[in-house]
Design an enzyme around this catalytic site. Structure first.
Site, short mmCIF file in Angstrom:
data_model
loop_
_atom_site.label_atom_id
_atom_site.label_comp_id
_atom_site.label_asym_id
_atom_site.label_seq_id
_atom_site.Cartn_x
_atom_site.Cartn_y
_atom_site.Cartn_z
NE ARG A 194 -2.76 -2.99 2.49
CZ ARG A 194 -3.60 -3.43 2.74
NH1 ARG A 194 -4.31 -2.31 2.93
NH2 ARG A 194 -4.10 -4.62 2.69
CG ASP A 263 -4.82 2.48 5.93
OD1 ASP A 263 -5.29 3.79 5.94
OD2 ASP A 263 -5.66 1.55 6.41
CG ASP A 273 -7.89 -2.93 2.59
OD1 ASP A 273 -7.76 -3.95 2.06
OD2 ASP A 273 -7.50 -2.42 3.52
P1 AMP Z 1 -9.76 -0.89 7.57
O1 AMP Z 1 -10.49 0.41 8.05
O2 AMP Z 1 -10.68 -2.15 7.36
O3 AMP Z 1 -9.03 -0.59 6.19
O4 AMP Z 1 -8.87 -1.01 8.71
C1 AMP Z 1 -7.64 -0.36 9.07
C2 AMP Z 1 -6.76 -1.05 9.96
O5 AMP Z 1 -7.67 -1.91 11.01
C3 AMP Z 1 -6.17 -2.17 9.30
O6 AMP Z 1 -5.00 -2.05 10.03
C4 AMP Z 1 -6.72 -3.68 9.76
O7 AMP Z 1 -5.93 -4.63 9.80
C5 AMP Z 1 -7.33 -3.09 11.02
N1 AMP Z 1 -8.51 -3.75 11.36
C6 AMP Z 1 -9.52 -3.74 10.99
N2 AMP Z 1 -10.59 -4.41 11.63
C7 AMP Z 1 -9.91 -5.24 12.20
C8 AMP Z 1 -10.48 -6.31 13.15
N3 AMP Z 1 -11.70 -6.87 13.24
N4 AMP Z 1 -9.40 -6.88 13.97
C9 AMP Z 1 -7.76 -6.70 13.75
N5 AMP Z 1 -7.63 -5.45 12.85
C10 AMP Z 1 -8.61 -4.65 12.20
MG MG Z 2 -7.53 -1.33 5.10
#
Ligand code: AMP
Ligand code: MG
Length: 500
Positions: A194, A263, A273
């Site tokens: 990313r 990210d 994502d």
């Molecule tokens: P996202 O908004 O889904 O792109 O996630 C942002 C960050 O939060 C990334 O580092 C993901 O891996 C982490 N993340 C999102 N949901 C979870 C979860 N349920 N458990 C652990 N990490 C999470």
């Molecule tokens: Mg993400």
């Protein structure tokens, strides 16, 4: 380091995994195994995605595959890991993030795909990692089905995207707003690196690791740029170009990503994502698909400039590699032209015009103004526009009836027909060309919601049906006419947020 309570049973040694990312310095990742889920079952598999890595969808009904793609067994040649990255979230530096619930198994040969002809397989929702922060490392069935369907729908639309191989589920629950069942979606891409992976080493003041990352990306994914005078500047130029084109393709089909944080920006220019994404239905340029995004930073009309903003964040991180502010600015400067010219070409095709004439801008501007004023369904409008007859308005009703203000459409249609007279193409040829770029079927929120509700009741047939329809979104598919309809009234109340 995080490991499951029990050692995983050995998985297939027939899957010829290679582990290129694992060859990066240890600081790039944590080696760890997925955490098994109780009694997993298959929810869905994409035959098209499986074919890319030479797998037969039949195999996915075996326990071995279901367990492998849930993370309950490790293929013998996999070297599982979670990668670290950082990023800007909603315009603010968020520091370290990383794969908080995604575990990379390695890559499989995919000879029909772009360089390097291999696809990484990543299990999303396969348990906690050192980067999970407050999260549980899991993904719920609802969001996994949405990611699965949208990845494959985007591929069907011809838009660069990570792919989705399969979804497995388990009755094991996790807490969101309410308890929900868990799932794992197996994603595939040449790389999941990313913009935030670059930012990570820049903000941590680790120039050697920043260079190692850039060299890895150049060597494996942009080998043609290695001979450029300044390969790092060439890389930024190319990523900027791909990002501009990607966002133009989103705008042209009305796709809204929902969380365009750095990210979530792919260094390969892929849609990456899938969370609270949406497709434009009743047209509103200011539409915000992510309920959590109250300021509308990632609204439809904002995506083009956010794409550029994100490239600037990447450029900032690559500055030490490129070596001069001027060269970095030059690399970023192409964005506007690349976006504008791609968008103009896409709109020209959507309108069925072969020639590009000076007044076409006005035709487009007026069109978007009346679509906005009438909150006209974006997909239906362009699809039905393909059926318009140049010399005869008698058949206009299906198109015209999309507008409450029929007069607004009539006035525009007069101009459009005049414009069509400057084209040589027959109505039939124009219709064919327009139907090849204006999809009939998109992943409307209510369609996904219907499939999710059935899946919650252990009926996965609607997921399979949608997958099949959305794999060929430009085909008429008369047997699936209902899937192209306007959303029902209850769909007005659907909300999607970051919770997944
Ligand atoms: P996202 O908004 O889904 O792109 O996630 C942002 C960050 O939060 C990334 O580092 C993901 O891996 C982490 N993340 C999102 N949901 C979870 C979860 N349920 N458990 C652990 N990490 C999470
Ligand atoms: Mg993400």
């Amino acid at each position: 380091m995080n490991s499951p309570d029990l050692p995983l049973p050995p998985g297939s040694d027939a899957l010829p995994f290679e582990n290129t990312f694992a060859g990066l310095p240890p600081a790039f990742y944590t080696a760890l195994s997925p955490t098994p889920l109780r009694a997993p079952y298959l929810v869905a598999v994409s035959p098209a995605a499986a074919a890319l890595v030479g797998l037969d969808p039949e195999q996915f009904s075996t326990l071995e595959f279901i367990e492998t793609f849930t993370g309950n067994r490790l293929p013998a040649q996999a070297a599982p890991l979670a990668a670290v990255y950082s990023g800007h979230q909603f315009g603010v530096w968020a520091g370290q993030l990383g794969d908080g619930r995604a575990i990379l198994l390695g890559e499989l040969p995919a000879p029909t795909t772009a360089a390097p002809g291999r696809l990484e397989l990543q299990l999303k929702g396969a348990g906690p990692t050192p980067y999970s922060r407050m999260g549980d490392g899991r993904a719920v069935l609802r969001s996994s089905i949405r990611e699965f369907l949208c990845s494959e729908a985007m591929a069907g639309l011809g838009i660069p995207t990570t792919r989705a191989l399969c979804v497995t589920g388990s009755d094991q629950r996790v807490m969101r707003e309410t308890p929900e069942t868990t799932a794992v979606v197996t994603r595939m891409a040449p790389s999941f690196i990313r913009f935030g992976s670059f930012e990570h080493w820049f903000y941590n003041d680790q120039p050697e690791l920043l260079r190692a990352l850039a060299d890895h990306v150049l060597t494996h994914f942009y080998p043609d740029l290695l001979t450029a005078a300044n390969p790092y500047a060439a890389l930024l130029t190319e990523v900027t170009r791909r990002t501009a084109h990607l966002v133009a393709q989103w705008q042209a089909v009305g796709f809204m990503h929902g969380v365009l944080n750095t990210d979530n920006m792919s260094i390969l220019g892929l849609t990456l994502d899938y969370g609270p994404f949406g497709f434009m239905e009743a047209f509103d340029a200011g539409h915000i698909c992510n309920h959590t995004d109250q300021q509308g930073r990632y609204a439809y009309s904002m995506q083009p400039q956010i794409g550029h903003w994100n490239c600037f964040a990447l450029g900032q991180a690559m500055l030490p590699l490129i070596g001069s502010v001027e060269a970095t600015q030059d690399a970023l400067a192409g964005y506007k032209h690349d976006y504008d010219s791609r968008m103009a070409a896409l709109l020209q095709a959507k309108l069925g015009l072969v020639r590009q004439l000076p007044d076409d801008n006005l035709l487009v501007d007026v069109l978007f103004a009346i679509l906005q004023a009438g909150h006209v369904d974006f997909t239906l409008f362009f699809r039905r526009l393909g059926n318009l007859q140049r010399a005869d308005s008698a058949g206009d009703a299906p198109l015209r009836d999309l507008f409450i203000e029929r007069a607004a459409f009539d006035a525009w249609a007069v101009q459009y027909r005049l414009r069509l007279q400057q084209e040589e193409r027959s109505d039939a040829a124009r219709q064919l060309a327009m139907h090849a770029v204006n999809p009939k079927y998109i992943l409307r929120n209510y369609l996904a919601q219907t499939a999710i509700e059935k899946a919650d009741a252990s009926d996965f047939s609607e997921v399979a049906r949608l997958l099949d329809i959305l794999a060929r979104p430009f085909d008429e598919q008369p047997e699936h006419e209902a899937y192209a309809d306007l959303p029902p009234d209850w769909a007005n109340h659907l909300e999607v947020s970051c919770s997944s």
